[in-house]
Write a protein that holds these residues in place. Structure first.
Motif, PDB file in Angstrom:
ATOM      1  N   CYS A  97      15.727  41.985   3.929  1.00 55.53           N
ATOM      2  CA  CYS A  97      14.818  40.941   3.460  1.00 55.53           C
ATOM      3  C   CYS A  97      15.183  39.595   4.094  1.00 55.53           C
ATOM      4  N   GLN A  98      16.464  39.276   4.119  1.00 60.18           N
ATOM      5  CA  GLN A  98      16.903  38.014   4.713  1.00 60.18           C
ATOM      6  C   GLN A  98      16.575  37.974   6.200  1.00 60.18           C
ATOM      7  N   TRP A  99      16.818  39.083   6.898  1.00 60.52           N
ATOM      8  CA  TRP A  99      16.504  39.127   8.318  1.00 60.52           C
ATOM      9  C   TRP A  99      15.002  38.976   8.533  1.00 60.52           C
ATOM     10  N   GLY A 100      14.214  39.687   7.735  1.00 60.26           N
ATOM     11  CA  GLY A 100      12.757  39.589   7.838  1.00 60.26           C
ATOM     12  C   GLY A 100      12.263  38.190   7.524  1.00 60.26           C
ATOM     13  N   ASN A 101      12.880  37.548   6.547  1.00 62.98           N
ATOM     14  CA  ASN A 101      12.507  36.183   6.205  1.00 62.98           C
ATOM     15  C   ASN A 101      12.775  35.247   7.384  1.00 62.98           C
ATOM     16  N   SER A 102      13.925  35.418   8.035  1.00 61.59           N
ATOM     17  CA  SER A 102      14.244  34.596   9.211  1.00 61.59           C
ATOM     18  C   SER A 102      13.235  34.856  10.331  1.00 61.59           C
TER      19      SER A 102
END
Length: 116
Positions: A97-102
């Motif tokens: 999720c964090q990677w996708g958000n970035s």
């Protein structure tokens, strides 16, 4: 799960064999905070056909990542929740999720946190 170690060439391949698929990570993501009925999952994943959702749920259950409980009502209700093994994958889902958000940053696309 024992006895399957030799069929994988690397740990990433083993992980993908369990959570790979179009809807498996999304199902797991939605089950992080609470158990859900089948129809609630169907509403959360509107692009998943009932057949595909059932197949993905069955696969996750066979892998030991989710628990399926049938409530004997009329009509019967099926509730899904994460198992202890399923809970262990939460940090990986959070990292995704964090990677996708970035990745989506600047594209004005809402993050998965708004979907929880």
């Amino acid at each position: 799960m024992k006895g399957k170690k030799n069929q994988f060439n690397c740990p990433v391949e083993a992980t993908l064999s369990l959570i790979g698929g179009k809807y498996k990570p999304l199902i797991l993501w939605h089950l992080i905070d609470h158990s859900l009925h089948y129809m609630e999952l169907q509403r959360l994943l509107p692009n998943a056909t009932p057949k595909m959702l059932s197949q993905q749920l069955h696969s996750l259950e066979n892998s030991g990542l989710i628990h399926r409980e049938v409530i004997p009502e009329k009509p019967p209700k099926t509730i899904y929740s994460l198992t202890q093994l399923g809970q262990s994958i939460v940090p990986i889902l959070d990292a995704m999720c964090q990677w996708g958000n970035s990745y989506l940053d600047g594209l004005d696309v809402p993050c998965c946190e708004s979907q929880k």
